[in-house]
Scaffold this motif. Structure first.
Motif, PDB file in Angstrom:
ATOM      1  N   PHE A  79       1.304  -0.954   0.318  1.00 60.14           N
ATOM      2  CA  PHE A  79       0.215  -0.079   0.290  1.00 60.14           C
ATOM      3  C   PHE A  79       0.654   1.315   0.399  1.00 60.14           C
ATOM      4  N   ALA A  80       0.377   2.556  -0.870  1.00 58.08           N
ATOM      5  CA  ALA A  80       1.266   3.762  -0.195  1.00 58.08           C
ATOM      6  C   ALA A  80       0.696   4.436   0.967  1.00 58.08           C
ATOM      7  N   THR A  81       1.724   5.319   1.343  1.00 55.35           N
ATOM      8  CA  THR A  81       1.348   6.232   2.569  1.00 55.35           C
ATOM      9  C   THR A  81       2.215   7.632   2.162  1.00 55.35           C
ATOM     10  N   GLN A  82       1.714   8.595   2.263  1.00 54.77           N
ATOM     11  CA  GLN A  82       2.321   9.819   2.062  1.00 54.77           C
ATOM     12  C   GLN A  82       4.206   9.755   3.195  1.00 54.77           C
ATOM     13  N   PRO A  83       4.638   9.435   4.192  1.00 54.85           N
ATOM     14  CA  PRO A  83       6.025   9.759   4.649  1.00 54.85           C
ATOM     15  C   PRO A  83       6.677   9.230   3.486  1.00 54.85           C
ATOM     16  N   VAL A  84       6.118   8.084   2.827  1.00 54.93           N
ATOM     17  CA  VAL A  84       7.488   7.219   2.247  1.00 54.93           C
ATOM     18  C   VAL A  84       7.356   8.201   0.673  1.00 54.93           C
ATOM     19  N   LEU A  85       6.398   8.656   0.329  1.00 54.03           N
ATOM     20  CA  LEU A  85       6.360   9.102  -0.583  1.00 54.03           C
ATOM     21  C   LEU A  85       6.677  10.598  -0.873  1.00 54.03           C
TER      22      LEU A  85
END
Length: 392
Positions: A79-85
């Motif tokens: 899944f995508a998360t804001q901190p990693v992006l």
């Protein structure tokens, strides 16, 4: 009633003996100062081996990590998360190449394992690594590490790795030209930290980059210890204006939280695809929240401060009679001593409230938190001077 055991007394009953029993147990810290369980304070000139870039008790890191832990601690890379992006975008901006992509992991060894696999994905077999270099303790990273004593007990290691004298570009060229069609990558550190803070000779990285361009070889630059502003530029390789195909990093990126990154661009672009590599905790939102604080903090003004502090430390340490010379850049410095007393200096340092590190008997490695204050520096250098003059 039995007296409670100290942290160091309990260590051997709990922890595998890979580091030996620590001499002190630490409980808290602020800035570049640590406190042990007895209430004694120490100025830290090691920073968890160049890890605690923003020091101890940093309020911005604490707030970001606390907020993220309460909000969303882990999801995996399904899944995508804001901190990693956000962290990935900031690293791509630092590289200065919009086509670059980031693989997040948990440590320097993991980032170099990923680089090893990228080299394999070229379809070529040979990887050329520097003698005396250090890239980690896992099997692939250890195979790249040019230190036979660390390798000996774990052979056979992954094959295909050959070693060149660090800084000798002509020797390296001869190695490549033995079989250029099967040479996948050259890996190097801008400064060999574990060996005693040994910088690459001026122009060496540039010449290696040109050699890689000539033969279509991946250039892997290990910035695990030198990156994130440690040497006064965000990446240490920037001083020669090169653009590696792969950059590996960790340590200071998370301000104390475990995070690593492998940045791909150029010839490494697109080598990783779905299913080719992975890690459960890589890109963890909490660790990335800390990394975002670091990446927002280490700006041009901050880097200028690192350079200024490093110049000051060098200038002061060169006054000590037992210091033959000072190697390194920024706040990654090696004091080369004229007598084999570095390890004794580490022991004396603890007695005098100073945390030091000796990669060998003749070198003290100084990698304090990048936020160390002038007062902490002055106190530490005064203490260090007293210790070294006594040993002299």
């Amino acid at each position: 009633m039995n007296k409670p055991q100290s942290l160091t007394q309990r260590w051997s009953e709990t922890v595998v003996d890979t580091y030996g029993i620590p001499s002190i147990g630490l409980v808290s810290g602020q800035g570049a100062t640590l406190n042990d369980e007895q209430g004694k304070s120490y100025i830290d000139l090691l920073a968890g081996i160049a890890v605690n870039s923003l020091g101890y008790g940093n309020e911005h890191v604490a707030q970001a990590v606390s907020h993220q832990a309460r909000t969303l601690a882990h999801t995996s890379n399904l899944f995508a998360t804001q901190p990693v992006l956000d962290a990935g975008a900031k690293l791509i901006e630092r590289v200065g190449d919009d086509s670059a992509r980031v693989f997040f992991c948990n440590s320097g060894a993991e980032s170099n394992e990923a680089a090893f696999k990228l080299a394999r994905l070229t379809g070529r077999r040979r990887i050329l690594a520097a003698e005396h270099g250090f890239h980690g303790r896992t099997m692939g990273a250890l195979a790249l590490t040019g230190q036979p004593d660390k390798q000996r007990s774990f052979r056979p290691l992954p094959g295909g790795v050959e070693f060149y004298p660090f800084g000798d570009v002509e020797y390296l060229r001869q190695l490549v030209e033995q079989d250029p069609q099967d040479t996948a990558a050259i890996i190097l550190e801008p400064i060999q930290g574990e060996t005693g803070v040994i910088p690459a000779p001026a122009g060496f990285m540039k010449k290696v980059s040109e050699l890689c361009d000539e033969y279509g070889v991946l250039l892997i630059v290990d910035e695990v210890q030198t990156g994130v502003g440690r040497t006064g530029t965000f990446f240490a390789h920037e001083v020669e204006g090169i653009q590696p195909d792969v950059i590996t990093m960790a340590k200071g990126l998370g301000a104390g939280l475990p995070i690593g990154a492998t940045i791909t661009r150029g010839r490494a672009k697109g080598l990783f695809g779905p299913g080719s590599h992975g890690t459960t905790f890589g890109g963890n939102p909490v660790a990335c929240a800390a990394a975002n604080v670091v990446l927002d903090t280490v700006n041009a003004e901050f880097l200028a401060g690192v350079t200024r502090k490093g110049d000051y430390v060098r200038q002061e340490c060169e006054k000590y009679s037992i210091v033959d010379r000072v190697r390194g850049r920024g706040l990654m410095l090696g004091l080369v001593l004229s007598a084999p007393v570095a390890k004794q200096a580490v022991r004396d340092g603890l007695e005098h409230g100073l945390i030091l590190n000796a990669p060998n008997e003749n070198v003290l490695r100084l990698t304090p938190p990048l936020v160390i204050s002038q007062h902490e520096l002055d106190t530490a250098l005064s203490t260090l001077g007293t210790i070294l003059e006594e040993l002299a």
